[in-house]
Design a protein around this motif. Structure first.
Motif, PDB file in Angstrom:
ATOM      1  N   LEU A  36       0.821  -1.108   0.411  1.00 19.07           N
ATOM      2  CA  LEU A  36       0.028  -0.174  -0.232  1.00 19.07           C
ATOM      3  C   LEU A  36       0.993   0.935  -0.285  1.00 19.07           C
ATOM      4  O   LEU A  36       2.105   1.058   0.448  1.00 19.07           O
ATOM      5  N   GLU A  37       0.327   2.530  -0.789  1.00 21.11           N
ATOM      6  CA  GLU A  37       0.666   3.971  -0.593  1.00 21.11           C
ATOM      7  C   GLU A  37      -0.458   4.780   0.376  1.00 21.11           C
ATOM      8  O   GLU A  37      -1.208   4.550  -0.490  1.00 21.11           O
ATOM      9  N   ILE A  38       0.332   6.399   0.306  1.00 22.74           N
ATOM     10  CA  ILE A  38      -0.976   6.908   1.404  1.00 22.74           C
ATOM     11  C   ILE A  38      -0.290   8.000   0.589  1.00 22.74           C
ATOM     12  O   ILE A  38       0.712   8.099   0.354  1.00 22.74           O
ATOM     13  N   ASP A  39      -1.690   8.832  -0.016  1.00 25.52           N
ATOM     14  CA  ASP A  39      -1.931  10.291  -0.539  1.00 25.52           C
ATOM     15  C   ASP A  39      -1.928  10.562   1.084  1.00 25.52           C
ATOM     16  O   ASP A  39      -3.059  11.247   0.661  1.00 25.52           O
ATOM     17  N   GLU A  40      -1.070  11.218   1.693  1.00 24.06           N
ATOM     18  CA  GLU A  40      -1.006  12.050   3.169  1.00 24.06           C
ATOM     19  C   GLU A  40      -2.022  13.524   2.774  1.00 24.06           C
ATOM     20  O   GLU A  40      -2.862  13.862   3.770  1.00 24.06           O
ATOM     21  N   THR A  41      -1.843  13.755   2.277  1.00 25.08           N
ATOM     22  CA  THR A  41      -2.539  14.950   1.748  1.00 25.08           C
ATOM     23  C   THR A  41      -3.968  14.439   1.654  1.00 25.08           C
ATOM     24  O   THR A  41      -5.403  15.296   2.520  1.00 25.08           O
ATOM     25  N   LYS A  42      -4.714  13.922   1.059  1.00 25.38           N
ATOM     26  CA  LYS A  42      -5.267  13.807   0.483  1.00 25.38           C
ATOM     27  C   LYS A  42      -6.217  12.638   2.331  1.00 25.38           C
ATOM     28  O   LYS A  42      -7.130  12.644   2.774  1.00 25.38           O
TER      29      LYS A  42
END
Length: 496
Positions: free
Chosen positions: A377-383
């Motif tokens: 998994l990877e995360i779009d931290e802003t979203k």
């Protein structure tokens, strides 16, 4: 058992019968060596499964925090002044609050030496009290919030007890409600309530102080009464028995008099950190399982038996086992099913009553574009921050709704896969506390051990057969030699 007494070891034939039997049995035992290696390989695979199950259990324990609403809705609070310290529970309402502390709570206190009397510098509070005090009653009473207040405490002084012993018993007999101690520097005895506050209009009194306190300890009948904390919220006067106060989900601690502005807000940073930590641990699990199913199997390097180890150096054994243990779970069906199931769970949608946040990509969490990473998994931290700020409860529902069916949270579905996988591995490889007949591989190992034991018995019979045959040969040759010797002796005598 082999009858060693009947063996004949080559005296007649001149052959090394021991070595010949040993060489023959070495060839006979080749199938046993293969069985030992198969048994060791199965044991290694069982242990590899158990290692996977340990990793799955460690990860399964991480779901508890992720199911709690506090992970998504926790609050943070700050104070503008050292006069008040503050923490906030999830129930605290976001906003700013204005407080002013005008008086701290204090405990009721009595002390000796008010009239100038003293024990004297160098007084030994650990020395046994004089005999005249033995049997004297120590009695006092104190107030608290109970409707049965005041509460009376009494006990008698025992032979050999010191002043410190008696003062310690005051705390013990009152259940810690009152404490007493002697301070050598000031040469005073202090006696005080451990709970702050004014419980009885006009001060907290130790009622019933008897002669031991007034005459022996010189404690005054007057006291410094306990006081309530006094503070205002938006100029509204309020009081508290202690310097800790619960207010609208906030935990306030009064440290000194003074004013403070308190601010409460959603702890987005804390929520993001916990989600990131969970995703990192998930990715580590995926890496571990992908490595297991993708390891190369080196069939030319079967596990080493004890006999094989004897002829190898430690370094040779180490290098051999490195290859031997590779690929123990290559292309394993249980692990591949688990990887596929968890990856699918992240993609599935969740029925949300608000009509939004139905997929993990809605909060910025997706699988990596590199298919070789096997569903990490990877995360779009802003979203993610944006959605946590807008509607933390909806994020919580998406992650961890405990309902069944289409409303079930994503993490609950992932956890279902993890627990199902652990059950399948337990059925196959068992646990350290189970007996062999309780799991599949254990029963296989038990059957292999029985076959090896049967083979070993047959080898003993085979070895005995070889010895019987060579012994018979030796006896025949010995008889022949005896006859030839006899004939030679007779023939030689006739020639003379």
């Amino acid at each position: 058992m082999i009858n060693n007494n009947m063996r004949m070891t080559g005296f007649a034939s001149g052959m090394d019968i021991n070595q010949m039997v040993k060489d023959l049995m070495q060839a006979e035992r080749l199938p046993l060596q293969k069985m030992e290696q198969d048994q060791l390989w199965l044991t290694q695979r069982r242990d590899a499964y158990r290692e996977v199950n340990t990793k799955l259990l460690e990860f399964d324990n991480k779901f508890l925090d992720m199911r709690m609403s506090s992970t998504y809705t926790s609050k943070t609070a700050s104070s503008s002044s050292d006069a008040i310290s503050v923490t906030a529970s999830n129930q605290a309402t976001d906003g700013n609050y204005s407080f002013e502390v005008t008086q701290l709570a204090s405990a009721a206190t009595r002390y000796s030496g008010v009239d100038g009397t003293a024990f004297g510098q160098g007084y030994d509070a650990d020395q046994a009290l004089a005999a005249e005090y033995v049997g004297e009653e120590v009695s006092f009473a104190y107030h608290d919030q109970s409707p049965d207040s005041p509460k009376t405490v009494s006990f008698t002084i025992q032979d050999g007890e010191s002043l410190n012993d008696v003062l310690g018993r005051i705390s013990e007999e009152s259940g810690g409600a009152v404490r007493a101690f002697y301070d050598q520097n000031s040469d005073r005895v202090f006696m005080e309530r451990t709970e702050t506050g004014d419980f009885n209009q006009g001060g907290l009194e130790f009622e019933g102080l008897n002669a031991f306190f007034t005459d022996t300890l010189n404690i005054s009948a007057d006291e410094q009464g306990g006081k309530d904390a006094e503070f205002t919220y938006n100029d509204i006067a309020m009081t508290s028995h202690s310097n800790n106060y619960q207010f609208n989900g906030m935990n306030l601690t009064f440290n000194s008099t003074g004013s403070a502005n308190v601010s409460v807000s959603h702890d987005v940073d804390g929520s993001v950190d916990k989600i990131k930590e969970f995703v990192e641990q998930y990715n580590e699990l995926i890496d571990f399982m992908n490595e297991k199913v993708g390891e190369e199997r080196h069939r030319d390097y079967p596990p080493l038996t004890e006999d094989q180890r004897k002829d190898m150096s430690e370094r040779e054994i180490e290098l051999w086992e490195e290859r031997s243990k590779s690929g123990e779970l290559r292309n394993d069906g249980i692990l591949r099913s688990a990887l596929s199931g968890m990856r699918s769970a992240w993609y599935e949608s969740v029925d949300n009553p608000n009509g939004d946040l139905s997929r993990m990509m809605d909060v910025g969490i997706t699988t990596t574009s590199n298919w070789r990473q096997g569903g990490k998994l990877e995360i779009d931290e802003t979203k993610l921050r944006e959605k946590l700020q807008e509607n933390p409860s909806a994020v919580h529902r998406l992650f961890s709704n405990s309902d069944e069916g289409n409303s079930r949270g994503i993490l609950n579905r992932v956890e279902d896969v993890v627990e199902s996988t652990r059950d399948r591995i337990r059925d196959r490889a068992g646990t350290a506390t189970q007996t062999e007949h309780q799991y599949t591989m254990g029963r296989e190992l038990k059957n292999m051990a029985e076959r090896m034991a049967n083979f070993e018995r047959r080898m003993q019979q085979t070895e005995q057969r070889y010895w019987d045959q060579f012994t018979a040969m030796e006896k025949a040759m010995q008889k022949y030699n005896e006859q030839a010797s006899f004939m030679m002796q007779n023939f030689g005598g006739g020639m003379q």
